[in-house]
Design a protein around this motif. Sequence first.
Motif, mmCIF file in Angstrom:
data_model
loop_
_atom_site.group_PDB
_atom_site.id
_atom_site.type_symbol
_atom_site.label_atom_id
_atom_site.label_comp_id
_atom_site.label_asym_id
_atom_site.label_seq_id
_atom_site.Cartn_x
_atom_site.Cartn_y
_atom_site.Cartn_z
ATOM 1 N N ALA A 165 -7.992 68.031 -18.564
ATOM 2 C CA ALA A 165 -8.182 69.466 -18.784
ATOM 3 C C ALA A 165 -8.731 70.139 -17.533
ATOM 4 O O ALA A 165 -8.326 71.252 -17.187
ATOM 5 N N VAL A 166 -9.654 69.471 -16.835
ATOM 6 C CA VAL A 166 -10.219 70.040 -15.607
ATOM 7 C C VAL A 166 -9.135 70.161 -14.550
ATOM 8 O O VAL A 166 -8.990 71.200 -13.886
ATOM 9 N N ARG A 167 -8.363 69.090 -14.371
ATOM 10 C CA ARG A 167 -7.322 69.076 -13.334
ATOM 11 C C ARG A 167 -6.254 70.125 -13.617
ATOM 12 O O ARG A 167 -5.868 70.888 -12.729
ATOM 13 N N ASP A 168 -5.787 70.186 -14.869
ATOM 14 C CA ASP A 168 -4.700 71.096 -15.194
ATOM 15 C C ASP A 168 -5.140 72.555 -15.165
ATOM 16 O O ASP A 168 -4.321 73.446 -14.926
ATOM 17 N N GLY A 169 -6.408 72.808 -15.402
ATOM 18 C CA GLY A 169 -6.883 74.185 -15.406
ATOM 19 C C GLY A 169 -7.228 74.725 -14.038
ATOM 20 O O GLY A 169 -7.429 75.937 -13.879
ATOM 21 N N ALA A 170 -7.291 73.860 -13.028
ATOM 22 C CA ALA A 170 -7.670 74.301 -11.688
ATOM 23 C C ALA A 170 -6.496 74.988 -11.006
ATOM 24 O O ALA A 170 -5.358 74.536 -11.095
ATOM 25 N N VAL A 171 -6.773 76.100 -10.312
ATOM 26 C CA VAL A 171 -5.740 76.784 -9.532
ATOM 27 C C VAL A 171 -5.857 76.451 -8.052
ATOM 28 O O VAL A 171 -4.983 76.792 -7.263
ATOM 29 N N CYS A 172 -6.959 75.800 -7.672
ATOM 30 C CA CYS A 172 -7.168 75.451 -6.269
ATOM 31 C C CYS A 172 -6.621 74.049 -5.996
ATOM 32 O O CYS A 172 -6.098 73.374 -6.883
ATOM 33 N N ARG A 173 -6.741 73.600 -4.755
ATOM 34 C CA ARG A 173 -6.358 72.229 -4.405
ATOM 35 C C ARG A 173 -7.308 71.257 -5.091
ATOM 36 O O ARG A 173 -8.514 71.484 -5.134
ATOM 37 N N VAL A 174 -6.750 70.174 -5.628
ATOM 38 C CA VAL A 174 -7.546 69.175 -6.346
ATOM 39 C C VAL A 174 -7.386 67.831 -5.657
ATOM 40 O O VAL A 174 -6.259 67.376 -5.430
ATOM 41 N N VAL A 175 -8.523 67.205 -5.308
ATOM 42 C CA VAL A 175 -8.526 65.855 -4.750
ATOM 43 C C VAL A 175 -9.113 64.928 -5.802
ATOM 44 O O VAL A 175 -10.306 65.022 -6.125
ATOM 45 N N THR A 176 -8.279 64.068 -6.357
ATOM 46 C CA THR A 176 -8.724 63.107 -7.363
ATOM 47 C C THR A 176 -9.114 61.806 -6.680
ATOM 48 O O THR A 176 -8.322 61.234 -5.927
ATOM 49 N N VAL A 177 -10.335 61.347 -6.935
ATOM 50 C CA VAL A 177 -10.791 60.058 -6.413
ATOM 51 C C VAL A 177 -10.453 59.024 -7.478
ATOM 52 O O VAL A 177 -11.146 58.896 -8.492
ATOM 53 N N SER A 178 -9.343 58.307 -7.268
ATOM 54 C CA SER A 178 -8.859 57.385 -8.293
ATOM 55 C C SER A 178 -9.409 55.983 -8.133
ATOM 56 O O SER A 178 -9.416 55.201 -9.074
ATOM 57 N N LEU A 179 -9.853 55.623 -6.918
ATOM 58 C CA LEU A 179 -10.478 54.325 -6.656
ATOM 59 C C LEU A 179 -11.759 54.555 -5.881
ATOM 60 O O LEU A 179 -11.915 55.583 -5.220
ATOM 61 N N PRO A 180 -12.708 53.620 -5.916
ATOM 62 C CA PRO A 180 -13.919 53.787 -5.105
ATOM 63 C C PRO A 180 -13.565 53.964 -3.632
ATOM 64 O O PRO A 180 -12.690 53.289 -3.095
ATOM 65 N N VAL A 181 -14.235 54.923 -2.986
ATOM 66 C CA VAL A 181 -13.992 55.167 -1.566
ATOM 67 C C VAL A 181 -14.458 53.953 -0.773
ATOM 68 O O VAL A 181 -15.587 53.486 -0.966
ATOM 69 N N PRO A 182 -13.615 53.394 0.127
ATOM 70 C CA PRO A 182 -14.027 52.213 0.894
ATOM 71 C C PRO A 182 -15.318 52.465 1.665
ATOM 72 O O PRO A 182 -15.570 53.560 2.154
ATOM 73 N N GLU A 183 -16.129 51.429 1.763
ATOM 74 C CA GLU A 183 -17.431 51.567 2.410
ATOM 75 C C GLU A 183 -17.318 52.020 3.861
ATOM 76 O O GLU A 183 -18.161 52.733 4.363
ATOM 77 N N GLN A 184 -16.253 51.593 4.568
ATOM 78 C CA GLN A 184 -16.180 51.954 5.975
ATOM 79 C C GLN A 184 -15.891 53.437 6.156
ATOM 80 O O GLN A 184 -15.902 53.940 7.274
ATOM 81 N N ALA A 185 -15.604 54.165 5.050
ATOM 82 C CA ALA A 185 -15.386 55.601 5.162
ATOM 83 C C ALA A 185 -16.686 56.367 5.340
ATOM 84 O O ALA A 185 -16.672 57.536 5.658
ATOM 85 N N GLU A 186 -17.838 55.693 5.116
ATOM 86 C CA GLU A 186 -19.107 56.382 5.288
ATOM 87 C C GLU A 186 -19.364 56.617 6.774
ATOM 88 O O GLU A 186 -19.078 55.763 7.613
ATOM 89 N N PRO A 187 -19.875 57.823 7.133
ATOM 90 C CA PRO A 187 -20.174 58.098 8.537
ATOM 91 C C PRO A 187 -21.125 57.053 9.114
ATOM 92 O O PRO A 187 -22.096 56.642 8.474
#
Length: 663
Positions: free
Chosen positions: A534-556
């Motif tokens: 419902a949240v995704r379908d109701g949004a009119v803006c760009r939506v970034v879905t985090v479907s898997l845990p972000v890899p640790e090396q992505a941390e600054p």
Amino acid sequence: MDLLLLDLVIVLAAARLFGALARWLGQPPVIGEIVAGILLGPTLLGPLIGDELFGSEMRPPLQALANVGLVLFMFVVGLELDQKLVRGKGRIAVTVALGSTVVPFVLGCVLALAIAGEHVGGDKTLPFVLFMGAAMAATAFPVLARVLTDRGMQRITLGGLALASAAVIDVLAWTVLAVVVGIAGAGESEGQWKVLLALPYALVMFLVVKPLLARLVPAYEKAGRLTPGLLSLVLLGLIGSAWATEWMHVHFIFGAFVFGAVMPREGAERLNHEILERLEQLAVLLLLPMFFVVAGLNVNLRELDLSSLGTLSAILVVAIGGKLLGSYAAARTQRLPNRQSWALASLLNTRGLTEIVILTVGLQKGVLDDELYSLMVVMALVTTAMTGPLVRRIYPDRRVARDIAEAERAALGVTAAHRVLVIVPDPPAEQAPLVGLTTTLALSRPPSEVVLGHLRPYPAGRLEVGSGLSSELAELAETLHDLETLAGGARERGSETRVVSRFSADVAGELPELASGARADLLVLPAGVPGYAAVRDGAVCRVVTVSLPVPEQAEPGSEPGPVAVRYGSGDDAAAHVALTLAMLWDRPLIVTGGNRASALAQRLSKLGVAAGAGAIPEGALVVAADTGSAPEDAHLLVRAEQDPDPVDWAEAVSALRAPAPQL
């Protein structure tokens, strides 16, 4: 006199009826008003009834009243024009005007050379060729103004640019028309030199008349209202300015528009509002529709036959193609975004009344024959009729509303921050990678604001003081502490951050309401949160879905690792997100997906981005388009906002490089 009054009743009734019908069909009312005039003329009523009602003795008084309506309307347009929209845009307007004039003018001249033998001969060939070029290059300034005001687009930058460009185009068109009349050696050719006075006239209006008009403000404040004397001064100046441009053979509509543009703005809001109240309804509701109907009375479409279809097709191709391509190419050279460039080109393709006026002059001077005149009128109506639907498709109403809101904020000196909403799931203390990712995306568009949204379900059972309430309050305090810790990390990186958190009896039901109320420009959404669909379908803006845990090396600050994107047709939003993360995290970008992916990787590489195509390395952060079926190894799924613009990759890379966000 009785016939004149009857004609007024018929004209105004037809204008209202056909204008309403045109609006119902999604067209600007001006189309219906011109068609009403054509139907009231010889095209439908024929010479007997048409000449009886609208004979040669009735045309002059009707035309005079119609011209007064156009003068008032163009003054209103100039008065309502927000000059801040075109301030600093003069170079863009002139460039677009030149492109929109030169390309169709040249193509029109080529077409005229091809058909000259069928329609003119001898000493009329040169004026015929120049006239056809001018007719193809024209833009209907008053009709364009009407189209813009019907949608409120005169209040946004695109509308201001369109009006400024159209003004330059029509000055060029009238200048060429004056040359054509002079070459044709007809009528008043000895007075055509007066067009050279247009520039001194403009200088006098802005350097002399504008400061004098500023004195109206203290006089109005002293009187406390718009007195008949003040309104008379305005009308005298308006009519005098219109007369001056008509005398110079430029056309009275420009004098009326310029006088409205030089009216005082600073501290004159109440004065201008009262002037508009007095004039706008009379001009727009009564006299202006009469102008368009009277213009249509001069058109006779009975002259067309099937043998003319080939010539008509060539005219339409040259007129539409020349205008669209010339305007679009010129706008793109000035780095105007793709969507705005096409919208501007479509607006400038409007010909309507100005075209019919020019064609009438050509017919009267013997440059056009009756058949070609009728074909060109059809072209004028087609190009005007296609403008509304085409612009609405390219630039929908919600885009216009968004631009109007931005213009209003800019007028108040408010800079809108790029707002990114991230839905933080439980437990908040473990969501640092998610918030770090969100902050990076926010910092790509400074100034930015990150909103951490979190809903916590009420505990099962009743809450009672002395039994469970103290522990629940402690739990809420701990949650807020964790969220503020996450917000503090985002603030340290330079993004304004706030927390929205509360207990909820129905998290899945209330989360869409929270997301909608935030009015975010970007939504970062973990796939497992309650009410995700419902949240995704109701949004009119760009939506970034985090479907898997972000890899640790992505941390600054961690070891570098690649960012990979699965790229295909229509995946610009996903590739843009991947490019943003790769550049701001200083990671290589891997683009996969076939020939389009390889082409994008090569293009980005030429722009200095560490990009390549090939297999996705182990441990990469994978971005893919949100198409309903998620790749199993994708960490981020990106759905584009409504009405997305194609990404200008050179501009995107440049924006990500300077200024460099604090990471």
